[in-house]
Motif scaffolding. Structure first.
Motif, PDB file in Angstrom:
ATOM      1  N   ILE A 290       0.841  -1.202   0.000  1.00 45.98           N
ATOM      2  CA  ILE A 290       0.000   0.000   0.000  1.00 45.98           C
ATOM      3  C   ILE A 290       0.875   1.249   0.000  1.00 45.98           C
ATOM      4  CG2 ILE A 290      -1.673   1.326   1.349  1.00 45.98           C
ATOM      5  CD1 ILE A 290      -2.763  -1.375   2.376  1.00 45.98           C
ATOM      6  N   GLN A 291       1.905   1.225   0.832  1.00 46.06           N
ATOM      7  CA  GLN A 291       2.826   2.366   0.906  1.00 46.06           C
ATOM      8  C   GLN A 291       3.563   2.556  -0.413  1.00 46.06           C
ATOM      9  OE1 GLN A 291       5.712   2.031   4.026  1.00 46.06           O
ATOM     10  NE2 GLN A 291       6.383   4.158   3.847  1.00 46.06           N
ATOM     11  N   SER A 292       3.972   1.452  -1.023  1.00 42.23           N
ATOM     12  CA  SER A 292       4.693   1.530  -2.292  1.00 42.23           C
ATOM     13  C   SER A 292       3.837   2.138  -3.396  1.00 42.23           C
ATOM     14  CB  SER A 292       5.170   0.141  -2.707  1.00 42.23           C
ATOM     15  OG  SER A 292       5.818   0.167  -3.957  1.00 42.23           O
ATOM     16  N   ALA A 293       2.528   1.853  -3.340  1.00 38.05           N
ATOM     17  CA  ALA A 293       1.609   2.393  -4.347  1.00 38.05           C
ATOM     18  C   ALA A 293       1.211   3.832  -4.047  1.00 38.05           C
ATOM     19  CB  ALA A 293       0.364   1.515  -4.432  1.00 38.05           C
ATOM     20  N   SER A 294       1.712   4.355  -2.929  1.00 39.94           N
ATOM     21  CA  SER A 294       1.407   5.739  -2.504  1.00 39.94           C
ATOM     22  C   SER A 294      -0.097   5.952  -2.351  1.00 39.94           C
ATOM     23  CB  SER A 294       1.993   6.756  -3.508  1.00 39.94           C
ATOM     24  OG  SER A 294       3.396   6.638  -3.576  1.00 39.94           O
ATOM     25  N   LYS A 295      -0.764   4.908  -1.834  1.00 40.16           N
ATOM     26  CA  LYS A 295      -2.204   4.997  -1.616  1.00 40.16           C
ATOM     27  C   LYS A 295      -2.472   5.443  -0.180  1.00 40.16           C
ATOM     28  CE  LYS A 295      -4.983   3.648  -4.150  1.00 40.16           C
ATOM     29  NZ  LYS A 295      -5.767   4.324  -5.225  1.00 40.16           N
ATOM     30  N   THR A 296      -3.350   6.399  -0.029  1.00 42.62           N
ATOM     31  CA  THR A 296      -3.745   6.874   1.288  1.00 42.62           C
ATOM     32  C   THR A 296      -5.252   6.757   1.431  1.00 42.62           C
ATOM     33  OG1 THR A 296      -3.938   9.154   0.493  1.00 42.62           O
ATOM     34  CG2 THR A 296      -1.805   8.474   1.423  1.00 42.62           C
ATOM     35  N   GLY A 297      -5.706   6.726   2.671  1.00 44.77           N
ATOM     36  CA  GLY A 297      -7.139   6.680   2.933  1.00 44.77           C
ATOM     37  C   GLY A 297      -7.758   5.302   2.805  1.00 44.77           C
ATOM     38  N   LEU A 298      -6.953   4.274   2.525  1.00 46.02           N
ATOM     39  CA  LEU A 298      -7.490   2.918   2.432  1.00 46.02           C
ATOM     40  C   LEU A 298      -7.754   2.353   3.823  1.00 46.02           C
ATOM     41  CD1 LEU A 298      -5.156   1.325  -0.276  1.00 46.02           C
ATOM     42  CD2 LEU A 298      -7.440   2.271  -0.589  1.00 46.02           C
ATOM     43  N   LYS A 299      -8.768   1.535   3.933  1.00 49.17           N
ATOM     44  CA  LYS A 299      -9.046   0.846   5.186  1.00 49.17           C
ATOM     45  C   LYS A 299      -8.504  -0.577   5.075  1.00 49.17           C
ATOM     46  CE  LYS A 299     -12.918   3.687   6.663  1.00 49.17           C
ATOM     47  NZ  LYS A 299     -14.279   3.728   7.242  1.00 49.17           N
ATOM     48  N   VAL A 300      -7.704  -0.963   6.066  1.00 47.76           N
ATOM     49  CA  VAL A 300      -7.006  -2.251   6.046  1.00 47.76           C
ATOM     50  C   VAL A 300      -7.589  -3.159   7.110  1.00 47.76           C
ATOM     51  CG1 VAL A 300      -4.769  -3.403   6.220  1.00 47.76           C
ATOM     52  CG2 VAL A 300      -4.917  -1.087   5.242  1.00 47.76           C
ATOM     53  N   ILE A 301      -7.829  -4.424   6.738  1.00 41.35           N
ATOM     54  CA  ILE A 301      -8.396  -5.406   7.657  1.00 41.35           C
ATOM     55  C   ILE A 301      -7.619  -6.716   7.505  1.00 41.35           C
ATOM     56  CG2 ILE A 301     -10.678  -4.348   7.638  1.00 41.35           C
ATOM     57  CD1 ILE A 301     -11.623  -6.385   5.661  1.00 41.35           C
ATOM     58  N   THR A 302      -7.737  -7.590   8.502  1.00 38.87           N
ATOM     59  CA  THR A 302      -7.017  -8.857   8.438  1.00 38.87           C
ATOM     60  C   THR A 302      -7.793  -9.980   9.115  1.00 38.87           C
ATOM     61  OG1 THR A 302      -4.879  -9.947   8.848  1.00 38.87           O
ATOM     62  CG2 THR A 302      -5.720  -8.531  10.598  1.00 38.87           C
TER      63      THR A 302
END
Length: 393
Positions: A290-302
């Motif tokens: 996610i960081q590599s794609a420079s994406k912000t505001g995503l919600k992450v779940i596991t």
């Protein structure tokens, strides 16, 4: 999915994943896993709407601990006649700390019933796993408990063990239809992987108000993992016509490629709003992608939440998680082998699964001891309840 966890589990699981690459590759061939999951989309339409009001109460219930556990109804007679016998515990690899933790809880349960536990490390290879089963058979073990090993990976040796009247328990795998449960074979925890995916799907639908564009980093190391994710996809298909689900296949053999494949999937669909790591094992490299794609505001779940991911949830690094009570599962394993050793069929065990959100995790004690006790999932009295069923309380 287990009992008391060791620290730095994410890093340890990484090394365990690398160590198990050979066995997982073999299990794909042996068990017919659908490894080609990358890019498999569940269609969604942007102009569709979903009524999420009915989901609110379901998600609220999933986010709470159980009031009580489901226990077998029939007590076991003559457990004392089994005193001194040995159960073999065969995890896929002891490099992964969760299996060492399961060994500890399994041993405690066995000792309560007067039995001993012998551990044989599968070492992440079909050769060693089959050798462990053969060793248990040669030693006339009272029972065999395997962990995270598909039946098909050791079908011949497991079949030989059963022919020698040695009961076998398969942990945390879907039921192999070619080898159904019997008086010498039981599956424990086969529900937990699917239940976690269902819980995460319902949370995502509710949180997104029926408009989620979700990327799932799905593990393709065996037949069970895609089956678990399929249970969640069914929820999206039936309850969220406005949602889109994209599957990105990840594997232990290609652990180092998880960040780049995650990044590529995010760049391919810039509308993705949620990212799920099927297992905590892949959470850190998923976040790196996610960081590599420079994406912000995503919600992450596991899924497969343990101590480290719940701490990440508490700190706001992720937004939801689902996990299973591995402590209860270890005691259920022993209950199953006791029944089979005495000639009965093991009952179905419902392994507790819980959804965790920032609100619910705030009230938890985030320690290894708390996780080991099972208190995150419900009452901790199940150990005494099992002892009563065994007549050893």
């Amino acid at each position: 999915m287990t009992t008391s966890r060791l620290r730095r589990i994410g890093r340890a699981r990484h090394w365990a994943a690398i160590g198990t690459a050979t066995v997982f590759a073999a299990s794909l061939a042996a068990c017919g896993s659908n490894a080609g999951a990358k890019g498999d989309d569940a269609p969604g339409t942007s102009d569709s709407s979903t009524d999420t009001s009915a989901l609110a109460s379901e998600v609220a219930a999933l986010d709470k601990p159980l009031d009580s556990y489901s226990m077998p109804s029939e007590p076991i007679k003559n457990v004392s006649s089994l005193a001194g016998k040995t159960i073999y515990y065969i995890p896929i690899t002891l490099q992964a700390p969760q299996f060492a933790a399961t060994q500890k809880e399994l041993t405690a349960a066995a000792e309560a019933a007067g039995l001993k536990v012998q551990v044989c490390d599968g070492k992440g290879t079909p050769t060693d796993i089959n050798a462990c089963v053969a060793q248990a058979t040669s030693a006339k073990a009272a029972a065999i408990v395997t962990d995270a090993i598909p039946y098909g990976l050791a079908a011949s040796s497991l079949g030989a063990a059963q022919k020698a009247n040695i009961p076998v328990v398969i942990n945390s795998q879907i039921i192999d239809n070619s080898h159904p449960a019997s008086k010498t074979l039981a599956y424990v925890g086969e529900n937990a992987g699917s239940d976690q995916q269902v819980a995460l799907a319902k949370w995502t639908i509710l949180d997104s108000e029926g408009k989620a564009d979700l990327l799932i980093n799905q593990n393709t190391d065996g037949p069970s993992q895609p089956a678990f994710v399929a249970a969640g996809k069914k929820v999206f298909a039936s309850d969220c016509p406005g949602c889109k689900v994209t599957i990105n296949g990840v594997s232990s053999a290609n652990f180092s490629l998880v960040p780049s494949s995650t990044s590529a999937a995010l760049l391919k669909d810039p509308n993705i709003t949620y990212v799920q790591s099927q297992f905590e094992q892949f959470l850190q490299p998923t976040q790196a992608g996610i960081q590599s794609a420079s994406k912000t505001g995503l919600k992450v779940i596991t899924g497969a939440a343990e101590l480290s991911s719940l701490k990440a949830l508490q700190s706001g690094q992720i937004q939801a998680a689902a996990g299973q009570d591995g402590s209860y599962q270890a005691w259920a394993d022993v209950d199953a082998v006791l029944r089979m050793m005495l000639g009965s069929t093991a009952p179905d065990y419902k392994i507790p699964v819980r959804l965790f959100t920032k609100d619910s995790v705030a009230g938890l004690t985030l320690t290894e001891a708390a996780l080991a006790s099972g208190e995150w999932f419900g009452p901790t009295s199940f150990t005494d309840d099992f002892k009563k069923l065994w007549g050893v309380a």
